[in-house]
Write an enzyme that holds these catalytic residues in place. Structure first.
Site, mmCIF file in Angstrom:
data_model
loop_
_atom_site.group_PDB
_atom_site.id
_atom_site.type_symbol
_atom_site.label_atom_id
_atom_site.label_comp_id
_atom_site.label_asym_id
_atom_site.label_seq_id
_atom_site.Cartn_x
_atom_site.Cartn_y
_atom_site.Cartn_z
ATOM 1 N N LYS A 139 -4.601 -4.658 -0.661
ATOM 2 C CA LYS A 139 -3.951 -5.020 0.660
ATOM 3 C C LYS A 139 -3.176 -4.364 1.532
ATOM 4 O O LYS A 139 -1.635 -4.579 1.228
ATOM 5 C CB LYS A 139 -3.726 -6.400 0.756
ATOM 6 C CG LYS A 139 -4.483 -7.163 2.083
ATOM 7 C CD LYS A 139 -3.662 -6.833 3.507
ATOM 8 C CE LYS A 139 -2.399 -7.452 3.566
ATOM 9 N NZ LYS A 139 -2.277 -7.018 4.953
ATOM 10 N N GLU A 144 8.730 -6.836 -5.256
ATOM 11 C CA GLU A 144 10.209 -5.748 -5.087
ATOM 12 C C GLU A 144 9.972 -6.554 -3.698
ATOM 13 O O GLU A 144 9.364 -6.054 -2.281
ATOM 14 C CB GLU A 144 9.541 -4.713 -5.129
ATOM 15 C CG GLU A 144 8.949 -3.834 -5.984
ATOM 16 C CD GLU A 144 10.354 -3.354 -6.917
ATOM 17 O OE1 GLU A 144 11.324 -3.732 -6.537
ATOM 18 O OE2 GLU A 144 9.871 -3.213 -8.142
ATOM 19 N N CYS A 173 13.955 0.307 2.315
ATOM 20 C CA CYS A 173 14.400 -1.356 1.577
ATOM 21 C C CYS A 173 15.639 -0.693 0.317
ATOM 22 O O CYS A 173 16.864 -1.460 0.796
ATOM 23 C CB CYS A 173 13.649 -1.631 0.441
ATOM 24 S SG CYS A 173 12.852 -0.488 -0.972
ATOM 25 N N GLU A 203 19.114 -9.142 6.562
ATOM 26 C CA GLU A 203 18.736 -7.105 7.070
ATOM 27 C C GLU A 203 17.569 -7.431 7.848
ATOM 28 O O GLU A 203 16.888 -7.937 8.431
ATOM 29 C CB GLU A 203 17.322 -7.579 5.676
ATOM 30 C CG GLU A 203 16.966 -6.191 5.339
ATOM 31 C CD GLU A 203 14.892 -6.677 4.804
ATOM 32 O OE1 GLU A 203 14.664 -7.056 4.522
ATOM 33 O OE2 GLU A 203 14.954 -5.440 3.603
#
Ligand code: NAD
Length: 488
Positions: free
Chosen positions: A180, A256, A290, A392
């Protein structure tokens, strides 16, 4: 302009959907419409999972590791043969500069199929001999078998690269996948279906379903009882929702997740290496990596000099068209993400930051005005509790703070719920290594950043992830380890 159509790829065929529902795919450079994407509903997700289950029982389940590896190699070769198609598709979806997509996204996206070939061919399992109480011998040995159908949920920041980083080892281990892709970046996952068919990967081994998360393809896939494991890269909050879905049926997950990564710059560093590398770790891919740095700690004697040097670098990050050689930075992925990043820029000001540079939207030429641009931004002067130091942002920005001792900086770096990556700059290798071993993250770089040996572990600590990928570590998730005990 040609309107493109992005179809689901199920059992080796491109399929629209039963509902007729589509959503727009836009180019973040100017917000122009690239095409429409056919959203998979429950029937399409179910068909994809059933095709993947059937493929496990068909030819794919019978071929040898050597034959599987030949197919993996052929996939990499075919992606490279169609390099330009993948490059154009990735750049249209993300707006990232050509130099970045052509050096990182597409070559690494292809290499991810090759890198697991050597690993799977030489992967061994344990074997023990023992004496039984009645004087006979018992031999027990491990066998690794594919886990089954793997649901692969991907983000938009490095679409092909992060997707094949999962699909490569999944196929190497003999699994089948239902991918996906992010709703923001459907193109390269769709194109990969053509490559699968071209090299002769059996039908149903690789499937793609398009859509969003909740109440859409993402949730339908992760909730599907015939998905045997879920691997996910994305936000920590989404990871929590996916773990809840995976709890039903006790399906294993590999996660992750997000980060709030620090760079620690000691006064004895090679100054130019530190400035150049931190420039990349803060601003590359418009800060949407990331592993990227959003908190910089600089030892006090070089603090002012470092802030001034990084400011110059940030101001030299020229935004522009992906194919313009002068372009150093692209837009962020979407209008929604632009608004999120800008809301953090506003929060930083409200919380009392000194804006060293940036803080808003760059002045773009008329043709690009509607794109998702944000300025590379540097702040100083905030307390460690400020939003842009704890949360973040996932944009081209960082806060820089001075420090005076190893203990102080170690405490600050570790005071965060994330634990993905750190970069340390020092010429005192002993000090840098002591620091590296004290920081609670999955990945630390010393005097570098983003440098990877793909045989080593990749993953995050704390709320940045569960499990490790890379080399043999990928096999922990993509295989089921069984034990056989023989008495003779
Ligand atoms: P996201 O979590 O918003 O979306 C990721 C994917 O999850 C998308 O495909 C989305 O449609 C899907 N999704 C959303 N809700 C879902 C649900 N309830 N069920 C199933 N699927 C769902 O992340 P993003 O915005 O695409 O990516 C940015 C994030 O990814 C950042 O937090 C970044 O740090 C993280 N990231 C981590 C790594 C890593 O290796 N640790 C790498 C890249 C990005």
């Amino acid at each position: 302009m040609n309107m493109k159509e992005f179809l689901n790829f199920i059992n080796g065929e491109y399929i629209k959907n039963a509902s007729g529902k589509t959503f727009d795919n836009r180019n973040p450079v100017d917000n122009s419409l690239i095409g429409k994407v056919y959203e998979a509903g429950r029937p399409e997700v179910n068909a994809a999972v059933m095709a993947a289950q059937a493929a496990l029982k068909g030819d794919w389940g019978r071929i040898s590791v050597t034959e599987r590896c030949k197919l993996l190699d052929a996939l990499a070769v075919e992606i490279n043969r169609r390099f330009d198609d993948f490059l154009q598709a990735e750049i249209a979806d993300t707006g990232k500069p050509h130099h970045l997509a052509s050096h990182v996204d597409i070559p690494r996206g292809a290499a991810n199929f090759q890198v697991f070939i050597d690993t799977i061919k030489s992967a061994s399992t344990e074997s023990f001999n023992m004496r039984t109480p009645d004087g006979k011998t018992a031999l027990s040995y491990g066998v690794r078998v594919p886990r089954g159908v793997i649901g692969v949920i991907c983000p938009w920041n490095l679409p092909l690269l992060l997707m094949t980083w999962k699909v490569g080892p999944a196929l190497a281990c003999g699994n089948t996948v239902v991918v996906k892709p992010s709703e923001e970046t459907p193109a390269t996952a769709t194109l990969l279906g053509e490559v699968m068919n071209a090299v002769g990967v059996p039908k149903g081994v690789y499937n793609v379903v398009h859509g969003f998360g909740p109440d859409s393809a993402g949730a339908f896939l992760t909730e599907h009882p015939d998905v045997d494991g879920i691997t996910f890269t994305g936000e920590t909050r989404t990871g929590t929702a996916i773990m809840k879905a995976a709890a039903e049926g006790i399906r294993p997950v590999s996660m992750e997740l997000g980060g709030k990564n620090a760079a620690v710059v000691f006064a004895d560093c090679d100054f130019q290496v530190a400035v150049d590398t931190v420039t990349r770790s803060c601003f590359e891919n418009a800060g949407q990596v990331c592993l990227g740095t959003e908190r910089v700690y600089v030892e006090r004697p070089i603090f002012d000099k470092f802030v001034a040097a990084l400011k110059l670098k940030a101001e030299a990050m020229t935004p522009g068209q992906p194919f313009d050689a002068a372009t150093k930075i692209g837009p962020v992925i979407s209008k929604e993400h632009q608004a999120k990043v800008l809301s953090y820029y506003a929060k930083a000001r409200e919380e009392g930051a000194t804006v060293v540079t940036g803080g808003g939207v760059p002045d773009m030429p008329a043709a690009l005005k509607d794109g998702c641009w944000v300025q590379p931004t540097i702040w100083t002067g905030l307390p460690e509790t400020a939003s842009v130091i704890t949360e973040e942002v996932f944009g081209p920005c960082c806060h820089i703070a001075p420090f005076d001792s190893d203990e102080e900086v170690l405490g600050k770096v570790n005071t965060n719920r994330y634990g993905l990556a750190t970069a340390i700059f020092s010429q005192d290798i002993g000090r840098a290594n002591r620091m590296a071993q004290g920081i609670r993250v999955g990945l630390t770089w010393i005097n570098s950043w983003f440098l990877r040996d793909l045989r080593t572990s990749f993953g995050g600590s704390k709320q940045s992830g569960i499990g490790r990928e890379g080399g043999l570590h990928s096999f922990e998730f993509y295989t089921d380890l069984r034990n056989v005990m023989v008495k003779f």
